[in-house]
Design an enzyme around this catalytic site. Structure first.
Site, PDB file in Angstrom:
ATOM      1  N   CYS A 139     -16.116   1.308   1.559  1.00  0.00           N
ATOM      2  CA  CYS A 139     -15.282   0.398   1.452  1.00  0.00           C
ATOM      3  C   CYS A 139     -14.425   0.145   2.483  1.00  0.00           C
ATOM      4  CB  CYS A 139     -14.019   0.664   0.685  1.00  0.00           C
ATOM      5  SG  CYS A 139     -13.238   1.848   0.741  1.00  0.00           S
ATOM      6  N   GLN A 144     -10.238  -4.411  -3.644  1.00  0.00           N
ATOM      7  CA  GLN A 144     -11.373  -3.830  -3.002  1.00  0.00           C
ATOM      8  C   GLN A 144     -12.982  -3.784  -3.888  1.00  0.00           C
ATOM      9  OE1 GLN A 144     -12.203  -2.178   0.488  1.00  0.00           O
ATOM     10  NE2 GLN A 144     -14.297  -2.148  -0.577  1.00  0.00           N
ATOM     11  N   ASP A 181     -17.585   6.632  -0.553  1.00  0.00           N
ATOM     12  CA  ASP A 181     -16.113   6.448   0.559  1.00  0.00           C
ATOM     13  C   ASP A 181     -16.267   6.968   0.911  1.00  0.00           C
ATOM     14  OD1 ASP A 181     -14.168   5.490   0.683  1.00  0.00           O
ATOM     15  OD2 ASP A 181     -13.096   6.218  -1.176  1.00  0.00           O
ATOM     16  N   ARG A 223       0.508  -1.315  -0.075  1.00  0.00           N
ATOM     17  CA  ARG A 223      -0.146   0.255  -0.110  1.00  0.00           C
ATOM     18  C   ARG A 223       0.765   1.569   0.036  1.00  0.00           C
ATOM     19  NH1 ARG A 223      -5.632   1.006   3.859  1.00  0.00           N
ATOM     20  NH2 ARG A 223      -6.060  -0.037   2.262  1.00  0.00           N
ATOM     21  N   HIS A 256      -7.855   1.088  -5.904  1.00  0.00           N
ATOM     22  CA  HIS A 256      -7.858   0.415  -5.526  1.00  0.00           C
ATOM     23  C   HIS A 256      -8.288  -0.619  -5.540  1.00  0.00           C
ATOM     24  CE1 HIS A 256      -7.440  -0.903  -0.911  1.00  0.00           C
ATOM     25  NE2 HIS A 256      -8.425  -0.771  -0.409  1.00  0.00           N
ATOM     26  N   ARG A 285     -13.116  -8.708   1.435  1.00  0.00           N
ATOM     27  CA  ARG A 285     -11.945  -8.690   1.407  1.00  0.00           C
ATOM     28  C   ARG A 285     -10.869 -10.138   1.584  1.00  0.00           C
ATOM     29  NH1 ARG A 285      -9.823  -3.524   1.359  1.00  0.00           N
ATOM     30  NH2 ARG A 285      -8.216  -4.658   0.511  1.00  0.00           N
TER      31      ARG A 285
HETATM   32  N1   CP Z   1     -10.895  -0.354   2.771  1.00  0.00           N
HETATM   33  C1   CP Z   1      -9.819  -0.647   3.223  1.00  0.00           C
HETATM   34  O1   CP Z   1      -8.896  -0.345   2.286  1.00  0.00           O
HETATM   35  O2   CP Z   1      -9.774  -0.190   4.939  1.00  0.00           O
HETATM   36  P1   CP Z   1      -8.267  -0.410   5.112  1.00  0.00           P
HETATM   37  O3   CP Z   1      -8.270   1.648   5.238  1.00  0.00           O
HETATM   38  O4   CP Z   1      -8.636  -0.251   6.434  1.00  0.00           O
HETATM   39  O5   CP Z   1      -6.932  -1.310   4.168  1.00  0.00           O
HETATM   40  N1  NVA Z   2      -9.868   6.328  -0.720  1.00  0.00           N
HETATM   41  C1  NVA Z   2      -9.866   6.039   0.434  1.00  0.00           C
HETATM   42  C2  NVA Z   2     -10.353   4.644   0.756  1.00  0.00           C
HETATM   43  C3  NVA Z   2      -9.891   4.108   1.722  1.00  0.00           C
HETATM   44  C4  NVA Z   2      -9.639   2.517   1.361  1.00  0.00           C
HETATM   45  C5  NVA Z   2      -8.181   6.382   0.600  1.00  0.00           C
HETATM   46  O1  NVA Z   2      -8.060   6.187  -0.286  1.00  0.00           O
HETATM   47  O2  NVA Z   2      -8.304   7.058   1.585  1.00  0.00           O
END
Ligand code: CP
Ligand code: NVA
Length: 308
Positions: free
Chosen positions: A266, A137, A225, A107, A134, A294
């Site tokens: 998400c 997700q 989101d 990530r 992402h 997930r």
């Molecule tokens: N939805 C998601 O990716 O959550 P986290 O940021 O908690 O991993």
């Molecule tokens: N759009 C959000 C998703 C988190 C899982 C972010 O990037 O923070």
């Protein structure tokens, strides 16, 4: 060996196979069918590195649990604690890590980091979120939709709010899985037109509708989101909230969509901002199944990566 970098970069048949495999893996876990699948332990004696340059609850936990359920072990690393955060190139990091571990999930911020890691790693690399996409997700989201309503092909998904990284992967999925998507949000936060064009070129109807109530007419799935993503400047928070407030998913908007529309997010959610608690905890919301999925979807993604 396969990487899993993005939905639009993964073969359409492979994506369908991952979703079907995820459903089998989930059923096996629940003792329902194909129990042999989960007993295969495809990650036995394998080590998976989970690198986080941003916070995470679901991605961290679901990958960690998934690897262990498949017989492997994990190493959870913070990007800032690695030499990665202190000047070593991504390519060199990839070469070194590949000598120790069997798979890398990352990530990160800039997707160039993910791409360089994948280019120089000799083990599979999985995108656990970048500023731009992402994909894991959305694989879970497809699995969740289909569990509740059957094939997503031909359905109408409505994205409410910021055309962000999660929205981008939804657009990729629209093209690959053959569903339609309507974006409703302020013009300043439109999704990337490159991704809109790609989905359209694959035959999906992608609409942009500024009026959220018009947008949700006939929707099968409404998605929201956060209004401020992890890569967005905190200083932009108030401006974003002001622009996005009309796009809150609340009971009135769900009523306009109709009682058969599902709601997904998400997570993490900001209750009473992008979505009300009434909707999150209401009968149309499938957010907890979505979060659980997930785990199952990513186990199928990891199997795909290993199988190559
Ligand atoms: N939805 C998601 O990716 O959550 P986290 O940021 O908690 O991993
Ligand atoms: N759009 C959000 C998703 C988190 C899982 C972010 O990037 O923070």
């Amino acid at each position: 060996m396969n990487h899993f970098l993005d939905i639009h970069k993964t073969d359409k048949d492979a994506l369908r196979a991952i979703i079907d495999s995820a459903a089998d893996i989930k059923n096996a876990r629940a003792g329902k069918a194909k129990a042999a699948l989960d007993a295969e332990l495809p990650l036995k004696d394998r080590m998976v590195a989970l690198i986080f340059e941003k916070p995470s609850t679901r991605t961290r936990t679901s990958f960690d649990v998934g690897v262990r359920q498949m017989g492997g072990q994990t190493m959870v690393l913070s990007g800032a604690d690695m030499q990665l955060g202190h000047g070593e190139t991504i390519a060199d990091t990839a070469r070194v890590m590949s000598r120790y571990v069997d798979m890398i999930m990352i990530r990160t911020f800039d997707e160039a980091v993910l791409e360089e890691l994948a280019e120089y790693a000799s083990v599979p690399v999985i995108n656990g979120l970048t500023d731009r996409t992402h994909p894991c997700q959305i694989m879970a989201d497809i699995l969740t939709y289909e569990e509740h309503r059957g094939p997503i092909k031909g359905k109408k998904v409505v994205w409410c709010g910021d055309g962000n990284n999660v929205c981008a992967s939804f657009l990729h999925a629209a093209g690959q899985f053959g569903f339609d998507l309507t974006f409703t949000g302020p013009v300043q936060l439109d999704p990337e037109m490159e991704f809109v064009g790609l989905a359209r070129s694959q035959g999906s109807t992608i609409n942009i509708e500024r009026d959220p109530f018009k947008a949700v007419e006939g929707a099968d799935l409404i998605v929201a989101d956060t209004w401020v993503s992890m890569h967005d400047a905190q200083s932009a928070k108030e401006r974003r909230h002001n622009m996005l407030r009309p796009y809150q998913v609340n009971a009135d908007l769900m009523a306009a969509a109709g009682k058969d529309a599902l709601f997904m997010h998400c997570l993490p959610a900001h209750r009473e901002e992008e979505v009300t608690s009434e909707v999150m905890d209401g009968p149309q919301s499938v957010i907890w199944d979505e979060a659980e999925n997930r785990l199952h979807a990513q186990k199928a993604v990891m199997k795909y990566c290993l199988e190559g």
